[in-house]
Design a protein around this motif. Structure first.
Motif, short mmCIF file in Angstrom:
data_model
loop_
_atom_site.label_atom_id
_atom_site.label_comp_id
_atom_site.label_asym_id
_atom_site.label_seq_id
_atom_site.Cartn_x
_atom_site.Cartn_y
_atom_site.Cartn_z
N TYR A 29 28.05 21.94 -60.89
CA TYR A 29 28.69 21.89 -59.58
C TYR A 29 30.20 21.97 -59.73
O TYR A 29 30.88 22.64 -58.96
CB TYR A 29 28.30 20.63 -58.80
N SER A 30 30.73 21.30 -60.73
CA SER A 30 32.16 21.31 -60.98
C SER A 30 32.64 22.71 -61.36
O SER A 30 33.66 23.19 -60.85
CB SER A 30 32.48 20.32 -62.10
N VAL A 31 31.91 23.38 -62.23
CA VAL A 31 32.27 24.74 -62.66
C VAL A 31 32.22 25.68 -61.46
O VAL A 31 33.15 26.46 -61.23
CB VAL A 31 31.33 25.23 -63.79
N ILE A 32 31.13 25.62 -60.69
CA ILE A 32 30.99 26.48 -59.52
C ILE A 32 32.11 26.21 -58.52
O ILE A 32 32.73 27.13 -57.99
CB ILE A 32 29.60 26.29 -58.86
N ARG A 33 32.37 24.94 -58.26
CA ARG A 33 33.42 24.54 -57.32
C ARG A 33 34.77 25.13 -57.72
O ARG A 33 35.47 25.74 -56.91
CB ARG A 33 33.50 23.01 -57.29
N MET B 196 34.70 29.09 -57.54
CA MET B 196 34.64 29.56 -56.16
C MET B 196 36.02 29.45 -55.50
O MET B 196 36.50 30.40 -54.88
CB MET B 196 33.61 28.75 -55.40
N LYS B 197 36.64 28.31 -55.66
CA LYS B 197 37.96 28.08 -55.06
C LYS B 197 39.01 29.01 -55.66
O LYS B 197 39.80 29.62 -54.95
CB LYS B 197 38.35 26.62 -55.25
N ARG B 198 38.99 29.14 -56.98
CA ARG B 198 39.96 30.00 -57.67
C ARG B 198 39.79 31.47 -57.24
O ARG B 198 40.77 32.15 -56.92
CB ARG B 198 39.79 29.87 -59.18
N MET B 199 38.55 31.93 -57.20
CA MET B 199 38.28 33.32 -56.82
C MET B 199 38.63 33.58 -55.35
O MET B 199 39.16 34.64 -55.01
CB MET B 199 36.82 33.67 -57.08
N ARG B 200 38.33 32.61 -54.50
CA ARG B 200 38.65 32.75 -53.08
C ARG B 200 40.16 32.89 -52.90
O ARG B 200 40.65 33.77 -52.19
CB ARG B 200 38.13 31.54 -52.29
N LYS B 201 40.91 32.02 -53.56
CA LYS B 201 42.37 32.05 -53.44
C LYS B 201 42.95 33.32 -54.05
O LYS B 201 43.93 33.86 -53.54
CB LYS B 201 42.98 30.81 -54.09
N ILE C 134 31.62 22.19 -50.40
CA ILE C 134 31.31 22.70 -51.74
C ILE C 134 32.55 22.63 -52.62
O ILE C 134 32.49 22.21 -53.78
CB ILE C 134 30.79 24.16 -51.68
N GLU C 135 33.70 23.02 -52.08
CA GLU C 135 34.94 23.06 -52.87
C GLU C 135 35.56 21.70 -53.10
O GLU C 135 36.36 21.53 -54.01
CB GLU C 135 35.97 23.98 -52.19
N ASN C 136 35.21 20.73 -52.29
CA ASN C 136 35.81 19.41 -52.38
C ASN C 136 35.06 18.54 -53.40
O ASN C 136 33.89 18.24 -53.22
CB ASN C 136 35.80 18.74 -51.01
N GLU C 137 35.76 18.13 -54.42
CA GLU C 137 35.16 17.37 -55.52
C GLU C 137 34.56 16.05 -55.07
O GLU C 137 33.57 15.58 -55.63
CB GLU C 137 36.24 17.12 -56.58
N SER C 138 35.13 15.43 -54.06
CA SER C 138 34.66 14.11 -53.64
C SER C 138 33.38 14.17 -52.81
O SER C 138 32.77 13.15 -52.55
CB SER C 138 35.75 13.38 -52.86
N ARG C 139 33.00 15.37 -52.38
CA ARG C 139 31.78 15.53 -51.60
C ARG C 139 30.75 16.25 -52.44
O ARG C 139 30.89 17.43 -52.71
CB ARG C 139 32.06 16.35 -50.34
N ASN D 173 30.55 30.67 -64.92
CA ASN D 173 31.34 30.84 -66.13
C ASN D 173 32.28 29.65 -66.31
O ASN D 173 33.16 29.41 -65.49
CB ASN D 173 32.14 32.15 -66.04
N ASP D 174 32.09 28.94 -67.40
CA ASP D 174 32.94 27.76 -67.64
C ASP D 174 34.09 28.04 -68.59
O ASP D 174 34.72 27.14 -69.11
CB ASP D 174 32.11 26.57 -68.13
#
Length: 95
Positions: free
Chosen positions: A19-23, A26-31, A54-59, A84-85
Motif C-alpha cells: 500500500y505504501s509503495v502504491i501510494r 500513484m502520488k508521484r506519477m499524478r504530480k 489512497i494517497e494519504n498515509e494516515s488513512r 515498483n519499489d
C-alpha cells in the motif's frame, strides 16, 4: 572442500508495504503529469475523496485491482509500475 552453495533469502512484504509503495508511486506519477486529485478522479471515475484516501498515509484505504487498473490507464503507465519499489529503495540509500 568449500561449500559454494548460495542460499536465497525469501522476502515477504506485508500488505502495508505494498500500500505504501502504491501510494507513493500513484502520488508521484499524478504530480509528474500535473494532475490534481480531482483530475485523476475525473479520468478514472473514482471519487476525489477515494483518491485522497489512497494517497494519504494516515488513512488505510484499500484499493482493488480494478481501481488500480483505472489509475494506471489514466496515468498512462503499466499497472506493474504502481508496484515498483525502486523509488522506495533509492530513498533508503540516500537516507
Amino acid at each position: 572442500m568449500i561449500n559454494l552453495e548460495v542460499k536465497h533469502k525469501k522476502i515477504v512484504h506485508t500488505d502495508e508495504y505494498y500500500y505504501s509503495v502504491i501510494r507513493e508511486n500513484m502520488k508521484r506519477m499524478r504530480k509528474a503529469k500535473n494532475l490534481t486529485q480531482q483530475d485523476l478522479a475525473d479520468l478514472t471515475d473514482i471519487s476525489r475523496e477515494y483518491i485522497c484516501d489512497i494517497e494519504n498515509e494516515s488513512r488505510n484505504k484499500h484499493i482493488t485491482i480494478a481501481y488500480l487498473s483505472r489509475v494506471a490507464d489514466a496515468l498512462e503507465v503499466d499497472i506493474s509500475e504502481l508496484f515498483n519499489d525502486k523509488t522506495k529503495k533509492d530513498m533508503k540509500k540516500i537516507s
